[in-house]
Design a protein around this motif. Sequence first.
Motif, mmCIF file in Angstrom:
data_model
loop_
_atom_site.group_PDB
_atom_site.id
_atom_site.type_symbol
_atom_site.label_atom_id
_atom_site.label_comp_id
_atom_site.label_asym_id
_atom_site.label_seq_id
_atom_site.Cartn_x
_atom_site.Cartn_y
_atom_site.Cartn_z
ATOM 1 N N ASP A 152 0.835 -1.201 0.000
ATOM 2 C CA ASP A 152 0.000 0.000 0.000
ATOM 3 C C ASP A 152 0.872 1.254 0.000
ATOM 4 O O ASP A 152 1.612 1.491 0.959
ATOM 5 C CB ASP A 152 -0.901 0.045 1.237
ATOM 6 N N GLN A 153 0.784 2.033 -1.079
ATOM 7 C CA GLN A 153 1.453 3.334 -1.130
ATOM 8 C C GLN A 153 0.425 4.388 -0.757
ATOM 9 O O GLN A 153 -0.560 4.577 -1.470
ATOM 10 C CB GLN A 153 2.005 3.620 -2.527
ATOM 11 N N GLY B 122 -0.516 -8.671 -5.595
ATOM 12 C CA GLY B 122 0.006 -9.382 -6.766
ATOM 13 C C GLY B 122 0.061 -8.406 -7.930
ATOM 14 O O GLY B 122 0.594 -7.306 -7.817
ATOM 15 N N ALA B 123 -0.546 -8.761 -9.052
ATOM 16 C CA ALA B 123 -0.569 -7.880 -10.221
ATOM 17 C C ALA B 123 -1.706 -6.865 -10.167
ATOM 18 O O ALA B 123 -1.700 -5.878 -10.900
ATOM 19 C CB ALA B 123 -0.700 -8.714 -11.495
ATOM 20 N N ALA B 124 -2.688 -7.085 -9.282
ATOM 21 C CA ALA B 124 -3.876 -6.224 -9.230
ATOM 22 C C ALA B 124 -3.568 -4.894 -8.545
ATOM 23 O O ALA B 124 -2.805 -4.844 -7.579
ATOM 24 C CB ALA B 124 -5.008 -6.933 -8.500
ATOM 25 N N ASN B 125 -4.191 -3.833 -9.046
ATOM 26 C CA ASN B 125 -4.010 -2.477 -8.511
ATOM 27 C C ASN B 125 -5.368 -1.866 -8.182
ATOM 28 O O ASN B 125 -6.327 -2.043 -8.941
ATOM 29 C CB ASN B 125 -3.330 -1.579 -9.565
ATOM 30 N N TYR B 126 -5.413 -1.115 -7.071
ATOM 31 C CA TYR B 126 -6.655 -0.475 -6.630
ATOM 32 C C TYR B 126 -6.349 0.887 -6.039
ATOM 33 O O TYR B 126 -5.364 1.041 -5.306
ATOM 34 C CB TYR B 126 -7.338 -1.291 -5.515
ATOM 35 N N ILE C 206 -11.594 1.432 -6.042
ATOM 36 C CA ILE C 206 -11.740 1.390 -7.495
ATOM 37 C C ILE C 206 -10.642 0.501 -8.068
ATOM 38 O O ILE C 206 -9.456 0.792 -7.900
ATOM 39 C CB ILE C 206 -11.624 2.809 -8.102
ATOM 40 N N PRO C 207 -11.033 -0.584 -8.737
ATOM 41 C CA PRO C 207 -10.016 -1.428 -9.370
ATOM 42 C C PRO C 207 -9.423 -0.726 -10.589
ATOM 43 O O PRO C 207 -10.121 -0.036 -11.333
ATOM 44 C CB PRO C 207 -10.785 -2.689 -9.764
ATOM 45 N N LEU C 208 -8.136 -0.886 -10.745
ATOM 46 C CA LEU C 208 -7.421 -0.361 -11.918
ATOM 47 C C LEU C 208 -6.981 -1.557 -12.760
ATOM 48 O O LEU C 208 -7.234 -2.695 -12.396
ATOM 49 C CB LEU C 208 -6.204 0.449 -11.469
ATOM 50 N N GLY D 169 -0.844 -4.989 -13.254
ATOM 51 C CA GLY D 169 0.557 -4.918 -13.625
ATOM 52 C C GLY D 169 1.306 -3.723 -13.091
ATOM 53 O O GLY D 169 0.713 -2.706 -12.711
ATOM 54 N N PRO D 170 2.635 -3.852 -13.062
ATOM 55 C CA PRO D 170 3.481 -2.784 -12.533
ATOM 56 C C PRO D 170 3.446 -1.507 -13.377
ATOM 57 O O PRO D 170 3.596 -0.410 -12.839
ATOM 58 C CB PRO D 170 4.879 -3.396 -12.504
#
Length: 185
Positions: free
Chosen positions: A35-36, A58-62, A82-84, A87-88
């Motif tokens: 978490d940033q 993992g690869a998922a970003n929110y 909110i899902p984004l 990937g990095p």
Amino acid sequence: MLEVEVRYRTADRAGVISRLLALGAALAEDRTDVDQYFNAPARDLKESGEAFRLRRIGAANYFTYKGRRRDADTKTREEIEIPLGDGPAVAADATRMLAALGFRPVVLVRKARQVYTLTRGGFAMEVCFDDVERVGPFVELEILAPEEQYEPAKATLFQLAADLGLTEKESRSYLGMVLAAEGRE
């Protein structure tokens, strides 16, 4: 939707897991969260009791916004997630976008998390066993509930905590604990 949550320290993780499994819980996920946290350009989110983060599982970003706390007994607050894309590269683009808009990175919080699920009192619940870098192990009990179900959800969490033998409640957020560990309270 409200995130109704309580957090506890425990030295008896195995015992708590054993009692949890006896209540019918199942291990749903074993993961690492990164978490940033960011501060807003127009106001100090720490001062207002709010939080905004980019979470990577993992690869998922929110993107997640957490509003002010409702009470001192729990960590209940409005949560908007909110899902984004995955990937990095998506995480890096999201971070660059926030910087361009004036958001400032505050701290990175990493945790290993085991998520157990169960149903109690008519609520779908998560029980998370977290090992948070720099601050240690915790157990979180969580229900997502509509506003009108706040009190019953809260009562259900406290009953489960009692059934699991959890007594050492921790009211600080992981963000606050990591900042304190770094001497930046």
